[in-house]
Design an enzyme around this catalytic site. Structure first.
Site, PDB file in Angstrom:
ATOM      1  N   VAL A 259       0.845  -1.192   0.000  1.00  0.00           N
ATOM      2  CA  VAL A 259       0.000   0.000   0.000  1.00  0.00           C
ATOM      3  C   VAL A 259       0.878   1.238   0.000  1.00  0.00           C
ATOM      4  O   VAL A 259       1.952   1.248   0.597  1.00  0.00           O
ATOM      5  CB  VAL A 259      -0.915   0.015   1.242  1.00  0.00           C
ATOM      6  CG1 VAL A 259      -1.852   1.206   1.207  1.00  0.00           C
ATOM      7  CG2 VAL A 259      -1.712  -1.281   1.327  1.00  0.00           C
ATOM      8  N   GLU A 284      -3.582  -7.976  -0.426  1.00  0.00           N
ATOM      9  CA  GLU A 284      -4.301  -7.567   0.783  1.00  0.00           C
ATOM     10  C   GLU A 284      -5.317  -6.487   0.455  1.00  0.00           C
ATOM     11  O   GLU A 284      -6.514  -6.650   0.619  1.00  0.00           O
ATOM     12  CB  GLU A 284      -3.321  -6.952   1.795  1.00  0.00           C
ATOM     13  CG  GLU A 284      -2.512  -7.888   2.596  1.00  0.00           C
ATOM     14  CD  GLU A 284      -1.620  -7.107   3.544  1.00  0.00           C
ATOM     15  OE1 GLU A 284      -1.000  -7.749   4.383  1.00  0.00           O
ATOM     16  OE2 GLU A 284      -1.531  -5.873   3.458  1.00  0.00           O
TER      17      GLU A 284
END
Length: 496
Positions: A259, A284
């Site tokens: 991320v 994820e």
């Protein structure tokens, strides 16, 4: 269930000092909001009355300012695990107000079931729907919700009317059996579904229903800059070359991406590079950049743990839900991050680092070995088990005063044995099959900033007779130079 409807304030009246609370969600996506804010206000009121009040918080990953932030500002958290990303909570962790245990994300649910960490006594779950027989439709994330609800004595459900009523169609809820009865997880492709769309719980456990109508408050990431764009380009050029050389199968392999701004830059570069065929993702966090790749036909399908989308992007998905519902699946965390699945599917795993040393060790979590940033997250779940493991970072930080390539990491999250490729804006270091001294040369010459190359070469020269070029006396001199003088460029190595 309508007879269990309460205000958030009434619901948190059921929560005791010292309670172990398992929260739904993963990042701000799917995390409870109104109940968390009410819990923070309860803590403030209790403290003002001179009574102790703290709870222990277990999540999927980070939450949001409305959850972790509110509770941290109210000094309402004693124990926190497994991951966080909030500035207020980070401050409390680094001043030892909060006892923080940083864990691999795929470990927390099973460790709680094994009894290795405290059992959640209360679960607070965000949902789009709850039925009288105890079926809960989750919102934008899987997280560890199934385990927390299974183990908890009591469950509070926030029914959030903001979310698409058919969001449950994205979910695939499956909990593996525990040893010695564990079976293979029957996922052999990213698209496979093996579970249910709704979470079944004992309806007697549900003690409160709180009605809300609130978005996830997720802001879009900042656009790329020349450094992150160059990192993305370097990653893509490396993957295209490995594909051409036959080291990656012709149809490519599923992508796992971390991320942040670098991760988004890498995904954007993958979207532009036509030498790489359209691909699938097993990851994820599903970010805005993934939806853009799907819209462009570059990402064919994504399996993840959360829809961590900006408010505008989430609205776009909801407006075109029939299009996306057959291209996205949301799993529980211990499935999305499962090492068995990562190894079987052959994931190309790409995550970010704070610093990398000349041996290939990676620090993902700490500044100067002592100050927590966020946590290891799921990077370790994937790093050891991926087909290819790539770590990225800018070569310098703080205007050049910090080198991200150092003689020895001040804290090690991923060992040299887990890391295949290191990428900065300077270039790509391929560590596969290399001995320690070869790795050192590769990392210094390909990834270090020019301001630091000679100092790193001088460090290696301190130990010419050893298998691994580690000089114990000077291994952390880069960090000492920054702490003492504010600039790692002030470092100097002299032969003993």
């Amino acid at each position: 269930m309508k007879f269990k409807t309460m205000t958030p304030e009434e619901a948190v009246g059921l929560i005791r000092n010292g309670e172990n609370i398992g929260l739904s969600g993963f990042t701000a996506a799917g995390a409870p909001k109104a109940t968390a804010r009410a819990l923070a206000k309860k803590a403030e009121a209790e403290h003002a009355a001179g009574r102790p009040f703290k709870v222990n918080i277990f999540t999927g990953a980070s939450t949001s300012s409305e959850t972790d932030g509110a509770l941290a500002r109210a000094d309402a958290i004693d124990i926190r695990m497994p991951y966080q990303g909030n500035p207020d909570l980070r401050k409390n962790i680094n001043t030892q107000k909060v006892r923080y245990s940083d864990l691999h994300l795929s470990h927390i649910a099973m460790n709680m079931r094994y009894g290795f960490v405290p059992r959640a006594t209360m679960a607070i779950v965000e949902a789009t729907e709850v039925t009288d027989d105890g079926k809960i439709a989750l919102t934008t994330a899987g997280g560890n919700t199934a385990t927390y609800c299974k183990l908890a004595d009591r469950i509070i459900v926030e029914v959030n009317a903001y979310h698409h009523p058919q969001l449950k169609e994205l979910h695939d809820i499956y909990m593996p059996k525990d040893p010695p009865n564990r079976e293979p997880i029957p996922i052999t492709s990213v698209e496979d579904r093996i579970g249910t769309t709704m979470l079944q719980v004992d309806p007697a456990k549900i003690v409160a229903i709180v009605n809300t109508n609130e978005n996830d408050h997720i802001a879009p990431f900042k656009p790329g800059d020349p450094v992150t764009d160059k990192i993305g380009e370097n990653v893509c050029n490396f993957l295209a070359a490995d594909l051409k050389a036959g080291r990656i199968p012709p149809g490519f392999l599923p992508i796992q991406s971390g991320v942040g701004n670098i991760a988004n830059a890498v995904l954007a570069a993958l979207g532009r590079n036509t030498e790489i065929p359209p691909f699938r993702m097993q990851t994820e966090v599903i970010q805005d950049s993934v939806i853009k790749l799907m819209d462009a036909g570059r990402c064919l399908f994504v399996s993840g743990c959360s829809l961590t989308l900006s408010d505008d992007c989430l609205k776009h998905v909801y407006e075109h839900f029939d299009l996306y519902k057959n291209k996205i699946v949301l799993r529980q965390l211990e499935i999305s991050n499962n090492p068995e699945i990562a190894r079987r599917l052959g994931l190309i795993c790409m995550n970010t680092a704070i610093e990398v040393d000349i041996f290939g060790h990676v620090n993902s979590t700490h500044f100067y070995g002592r100050q927590m940033m966020n946590g290891i997250g799921g990077s370790g779940d994937f790093a050891r088990n991926g087909y290819l493991t790539i770590f990225t970072c800018p070569s310098v930080a703080k205007g050049g005063a910090i080198s991200s390539i150092v003689p020895m990491c001040s804290h090690i999250d991923h060992t040299e044995h887990d890391v295949d490729i290191v990428v900065t804006e300077q270039g790509v270091a391929d560590l596969r099959g290399k001995c320690p001294r070869e790795r050192a040369v590769e990392i210094i010459e390909k990834c270090a900033h020019p301001d630091y190359k000679q100092a790193l070469r001088d460090y290696v020269a301190l130990t010419p007779l050893y298998h691994t070029p580690c000089c114990v006396e000077h291994a952390l001199d880069f960090h000492k130079a920054f702490l003492n003088e504010g600039d790692m460029r002030k470092v100097s190595f002299k032969k003993a």
